[in-house]
Design an enzyme around this catalytic site. Structure first.
Site, PDB file in Angstrom:
ATOM      1  N   CYS A  10       0.980  -1.219  -0.118  1.00 34.74           N
ATOM      2  CA  CYS A  10       0.049  -0.084   0.046  1.00 34.74           C
ATOM      3  C   CYS A  10       0.876   1.105  -0.073  1.00 34.74           C
ATOM      4  CB  CYS A  10      -0.948   0.160   1.173  1.00 34.74           C
ATOM      5  SG  CYS A  10      -1.894  -1.103   1.338  1.00 34.74           S
ATOM      6  N   GLY A  12      -0.533   0.300  -4.959  1.00 34.41           N
ATOM      7  CA  GLY A  12      -1.894  -0.330  -4.681  1.00 34.41           C
ATOM      8  C   GLY A  12      -3.168   0.281  -5.602  1.00 34.41           C
ATOM      9  N   ASN A  63       0.539   1.026   5.875  1.00 33.66           N
ATOM     10  CA  ASN A  63       1.103  -0.020   4.777  1.00 33.66           C
ATOM     11  C   ASN A  63       1.841  -1.174   5.750  1.00 33.66           C
ATOM     12  OD1 ASN A  63       4.164   0.178   2.923  1.00 33.66           O
ATOM     13  ND2 ASN A  63       2.382  -1.277   2.842  1.00 33.66           N
ATOM     14  N   GLY A  64       1.552  -2.390   5.549  1.00 32.76           N
ATOM     15  CA  GLY A  64       2.076  -3.421   5.972  1.00 32.76           C
ATOM     16  C   GLY A  64       1.038  -4.420   6.513  1.00 32.76           C
ATOM     17  N   ASP A  67      13.437  -8.814 -13.312  1.00 36.51           N
ATOM     18  CA  ASP A  67      13.893  -8.587 -11.945  1.00 36.51           C
ATOM     19  C   ASP A  67      13.571  -9.915 -11.102  1.00 36.51           C
ATOM     20  OD1 ASP A  67      11.020  -7.230 -12.783  1.00 36.51           O
ATOM     21  OD2 ASP A  67      10.852  -7.969 -10.641  1.00 36.51           O
ATOM     22  N   CYS A 107       5.457 -14.337   2.252  1.00 34.72           N
ATOM     23  CA  CYS A 107       5.725 -13.179   2.927  1.00 34.72           C
ATOM     24  C   CYS A 107       4.495 -12.893   3.819  1.00 34.72           C
ATOM     25  CB  CYS A 107       5.894 -11.956   1.981  1.00 34.72           C
ATOM     26  SG  CYS A 107       6.117 -10.424   2.955  1.00 34.72           S
TER      27      CYS A 107
HETATM   28  O1  LIG Z   1       6.647 -15.246 -12.743  1.00 38.19           O
HETATM   29  P1  LIG Z   1       5.606 -14.621 -12.969  1.00 38.19           P
HETATM   30  O2  LIG Z   1       4.569 -14.855 -11.722  1.00 38.19           O
HETATM   31  O3  LIG Z   1       4.837 -14.667 -14.372  1.00 38.19           O
HETATM   32  O4  LIG Z   1       5.845 -13.126 -12.530  1.00 38.19           O
HETATM   33  C1  LIG Z   1       7.109 -12.279 -12.831  1.00 38.19           C
HETATM   34  C2  LIG Z   1       6.737 -11.084 -13.425  1.00 38.19           C
HETATM   35  O5  LIG Z   1       5.727 -10.164 -12.919  1.00 38.19           O
HETATM   36  C3  LIG Z   1       6.462  -8.991 -12.656  1.00 38.19           C
HETATM   37  O6  LIG Z   1       6.282  -8.075 -13.875  1.00 38.19           O
HETATM   38  P2  LIG Z   1       4.834  -7.428 -14.032  1.00 38.19           P
HETATM   39  O7  LIG Z   1       4.449  -7.357 -15.394  1.00 38.19           O
HETATM   40  O8  LIG Z   1       3.747  -7.462 -12.931  1.00 38.19           O
HETATM   41  O9  LIG Z   1       5.275  -5.812 -13.756  1.00 38.19           O
HETATM   42  P3  LIG Z   1       6.656  -4.869 -14.133  1.00 38.19           P
HETATM   43  O10 LIG Z   1       5.844  -4.228 -15.548  1.00 38.19           O
HETATM   44  O11 LIG Z   1       6.585  -3.813 -13.178  1.00 38.19           O
HETATM   45  O12 LIG Z   1       7.685  -5.512 -14.566  1.00 38.19           O
HETATM   46  C4  LIG Z   1       7.927  -9.151 -12.504  1.00 38.19           C
HETATM   47  O13 LIG Z   1       8.650  -7.946 -13.264  1.00 38.19           O
HETATM   48  C5  LIG Z   1       8.187 -10.316 -13.607  1.00 38.19           C
HETATM   49  O14 LIG Z   1       8.343  -9.777 -14.994  1.00 38.19           O
HETATM   50  N1  LIG Z   2      -0.573  -3.902   1.338  1.00 37.97           N
HETATM   51  C1  LIG Z   2      -0.707  -3.379   2.574  1.00 37.97           C
HETATM   52  O1  LIG Z   2       0.024  -2.728   2.933  1.00 37.97           O
HETATM   53  C2  LIG Z   2      -2.172  -3.773   3.123  1.00 37.97           C
HETATM   54  C3  LIG Z   2      -2.363  -2.897   4.628  1.00 37.97           C
HETATM   55  C4  LIG Z   2      -3.733  -3.733   5.188  1.00 37.97           C
HETATM   56  N2  LIG Z   2      -3.107  -4.851   5.865  1.00 37.97           N
HETATM   57  C5  LIG Z   2      -4.760  -3.692   4.540  1.00 37.97           C
HETATM   58  O2  LIG Z   2      -5.030  -4.996   4.044  1.00 37.97           O
HETATM   59  O3  LIG Z   2      -5.430  -2.723   3.980  1.00 37.97           O
HETATM   60  S1  SF4 Z   3       9.456 -11.628   2.880  1.00 43.98           S
HETATM   61 FE1  SF4 Z   3      10.307 -10.797   1.080  1.00 43.98          FE
HETATM   62  S2  SF4 Z   3       8.644  -9.186   0.340  1.00 43.98           S
HETATM   63 FE2  SF4 Z   3       8.233  -9.772   2.385  1.00 43.98          FE
HETATM   64  S3  SF4 Z   3       9.154  -8.037   3.572  1.00 43.98           S
HETATM   65 FE3  SF4 Z   3      10.639  -9.821   3.407  1.00 43.98          FE
HETATM   66  S4  SF4 Z   3      11.987  -9.477   1.659  1.00 43.98           S
HETATM   67 FE4  SF4 Z   3       9.933  -8.318   1.473  1.00 43.98          FE
HETATM   68 MG   LIG Z   4       8.106  -7.614 -15.053  1.00 40.12          MG
END
Ligand SMILES: O=P(O)(O)OC[C@H]1O[C@H](OP(=O)(O)OP(=O)(O)O)[C@H](O)[C@@H]1O
Ligand SMILES: NC(=O)CC[C@H](N)C(=O)O
Ligand code: SF4
Ligand SMILES: [Mg+2]
Length: 564
Positions: A70, A102, A179-180, A452, A488
């Site tokens: 968020c 979000g 957020n969290g 990434d 996470c």
């Molecule tokens: O392994 P998968 O579950 O298929 O997901 C991985 C992909 O999802 C994200 O991209 P996304 O298109 O969501 O956002 P971006 O445009 O910021 O890269 C991430 O950057 C990878 O490209």
């Molecule tokens: N992604 C978030 O940080 C969510 C905040 C809060 N846990 C909610 O669900 O609204």
């Molecule tokens: S478990 Fe991964 S996504 Fe969740 S806070 Fe830690 S580093 Fe971030």
């Molecule tokens: Mg991507």
């Protein structure tokens, strides 16, 4: 980074929790999508012994990538109120800049600073620009305010759970944006309910709000001591959160003692400030503040005429008033614990122009790419990226390897969420449809393609096919983060261990599975050292530690006390 293939849809994820069942409908839908058997009732179990009442199901199914967290934002004007600074506008623009964090709902609450009874509130489902029209903005007149843009992690994506939460206490109104995700949500919930407080939602953010309203057992002599109440909450619930908390004429900016989620401060400068005129970083330091802002990320500061000042420190409580800002308390972590800032903010979540720990996210991503090139070199003609968030790392890889960077994919930013596409075939096409191949750049080339992250592995296969169809001679995949293996519990929607492709196959098998000539990930050590490379904070001050739990399984504050 704007398109997330989020299958939550308008009904979104919801939680079937220990004292209610409102998540069941969405839970069942999610189970059906995952091909799991559904049994009625909150305590029912699937064949795989996965409890229906686990939070994991409550979040709904997502096709690819990690869904976000968020964005929180707060702003206050300084001096004699009212001033020239248009606080609602500043917050709205601040939220637009945090929209990537979000996209389910957003809200703004403002105060004119006079009455503890009335806050102006406007919240709604959808994107910031659609929620805040002229009429709503007029209603939000105020000298201070807070805002939120939500990706739900606890409680359904519905209007009732939109933030900020506002409650009316014996001491006036209180608004909270969060957020969290609370790791010990369940025990805190029991404690709050046990004190006779009723909760109207299953949101952990409402829980935080109500926990702040509890009168301390030892009483308060001169009215409410809000910093002490916040401190008390932070001891009860050490992670994870960044909070903005608004009272009649003050905002408190709070970051959990582990510093898990980001939060930073900015100064609103006079319009004539040399910093705003020529953007020179050293200017503006001495300029008078016309106001102060606090935000999950710094990426929007220039668009609202503000200058980045610093991060809120782990455990810090900052009071923002019309007189300025001051630290009122710092809540310590246990002595043996390091800071645990989410390393995935660098990898993927944050906007590339945001600043964390004294460095731009883009620079850290480039460094990840350099490190990846050192760890996993390959002979190739060009380096390229899966846009958007893989691009900075690809530039780093190209510079380190000396192989030229060239774009091979065009991303269609207007492709919507894949949840509207019913069949697996169409959903898979949905991933491919997001991209087009730049065929003249691709034909006959040996390509190193950088992304990434790989989460479920749904994105990379169709892209490789697209490149091969466009005539690529070889496609070598290099991933600028390590294999994601663990869930996470701190506010990010990472799939179940079973859904994470890294738990099903190693890099060799995965290369084969997705049709790549080779596939390698960055190591955990490589990621951490890339992030540390340009970092300005010092680990010996207890700062600069990172959470890597989804990569290593080592959770900074343990695992949740409730039933996941
Ligand atoms: O392994 P998968 O579950 O298929 O997901 C991985 C992909 O999802 C994200 O991209 P996304 O298109 O969501 O956002 P971006 O445009 O910021 O890269 C991430 O950057 C990878 O490209
Ligand atoms: N992604 C978030 O940080 C969510 C905040 C809060 N846990 C909610 O669900 O609204
Ligand atoms: S478990 Fe991964 S996504 Fe969740 S806070 Fe830690 S580093 Fe971030
Ligand atoms: Mg991507």
């Amino acid at each position: 980074m704007s398109l997330r293939n989020n299958m939550n849809g308008p009904e979104g994820p919801s939680r079937c929790c220990d004292d209610g069942c409102d998540g069941l409908k969405n839970t069942q839908a999610a189970m059906e999508r995952l091909g799991m058997e559904e049994t009625p009732g909150c305590e029912a179990r699937t064949a795989g012994e996965v409890k229906v009442n686990s939070k994991r199901f409550g979040r709904g199914a997502v096709e690819s990538g990690l869904t976000h967290e968020c964005g929180v934002f707060g702003a206050i004007s300084t001096g004699d109120w009212p001033t020239q600074v248009d606080i609602p506008q500043v917050i709205c623009l601040g939220l637009v800049a945090l929209q990537h964090r979000g996209q389910e709902s957003a809200g703004i609450v403002t105060s004119e600073g006079k009455s503890a009874r009335t806050f102006n509130t406007h919240k709604g489902m959808g994107l910031v620009n659609n929620i805040f029209n002229d009429e709503a903005m007029k209603k939000l007149k105020g000298n201070l305010g807070i805002g939120h843009t939500r990706y739900s992690t606890s409680a359904a994506s519905e209007e009732v759970n939109c933030q900020p939460f506002v409650v009316h206490t014996a001491h006036g109104a209180l608004a909270v944006a969060h957020n969290g995700e609370l790791v010990n949500c369940s025990s805190l919930r029991k404690m709050v309910l046990g004190r006779g407080v009723g909760l109207s939602t299953h949101s952990d953010s409402e829980l935080i709000t109500q926990a702040l309203c509890l009168n301390p057992p030892e009483g308060e002599t001169n009215g409410p001591d809000w910093p002490a109440r916040i401190n008390h909450l932070m001891r009860l619930a050490p992670l994870s959160y960044s909070l903005v908390i608004m009272l009649k004429d003050k905002i408190y900016a709070v970051r959990d003692p582990y510093g898990n989620r980001p939060l930073c401060l900015g100064k609103i400068l006079p319009l004539g400030s040399s910093f705003l005129m020529n953007g020179c970083a050293k200017n503006g330091v001495d300029d008078r503040a016309e106001g102060w802002v606090v935000s999950s990320e710094s990426c929007g500061f220039l668009s609202i005429g503000a200058r980045y000042v610093r991060e809120v420190l782990p455990g810090e409580i900052i009071e923002m008033s019309r007189h300025g800002i001051r630290t009122v308390d710092v809540v310590e972590r246990p002595a043996d614990k390091q800071q645990a800032f989410c390393i995935f903010e660098y990898v993927y979540f944050a906007r590339a122009d945001s600043i964390f720990e004294g460095q731009m996210v883009y620079s850290a991503r480039m460094q990840c790419g350099r490190m990846l090139a050192r760890e996993s070199a390959v002979d190739a003609d060009i380096v390229s990226s899966v846009p958007e968030s893989g691009t900075a790392a690809a530039h780093g890889y190209a510079r380190q390897s000396g192989i030229p960077f060239m774009e091979v994919l065009c991303k269609n930013r207007y492709v919507g969420r894949t949840f509207i596409q019913p069949s697996t075939r169409l959903r898979q096409l949905g991933v491919a449809k997001k991209f087009g191949a730049l065929s003249e750049n691709v034909r006959g080339k040996r390509i190193v393609l950088i992304d990434d992250s790989i989460v479920r592995g749904n994105t990379i296969g169709p892209i490789i096919k697209l490149l091969r169809d466009a005539g690529a001679a070889e496609v070598h995949i290099r991933i600028a983060s390590p294999p994601l293996k663990y869930p996470c519990y701190m506010g990010i929607n990472i799939p179940t261990r079973e859904e994470l492709i890294a738990n099903k196959m190693d890099s060799f098998k995965l290369a084969e599975h997705v049709g790549a000539d080779s596939l390698e990930y960055l190591s955990v050590e490589g990621l951490v050292s890339a992030v540390h490379y340009n970092m300005k904070t010092n680990p010996s001050d207890g700062l600069g530690g990172h959470c890597t739990a989804c990569l290593t399984g080592e959770y900074p504050g343990g695992v949740p006390d409730d039933d996941w």
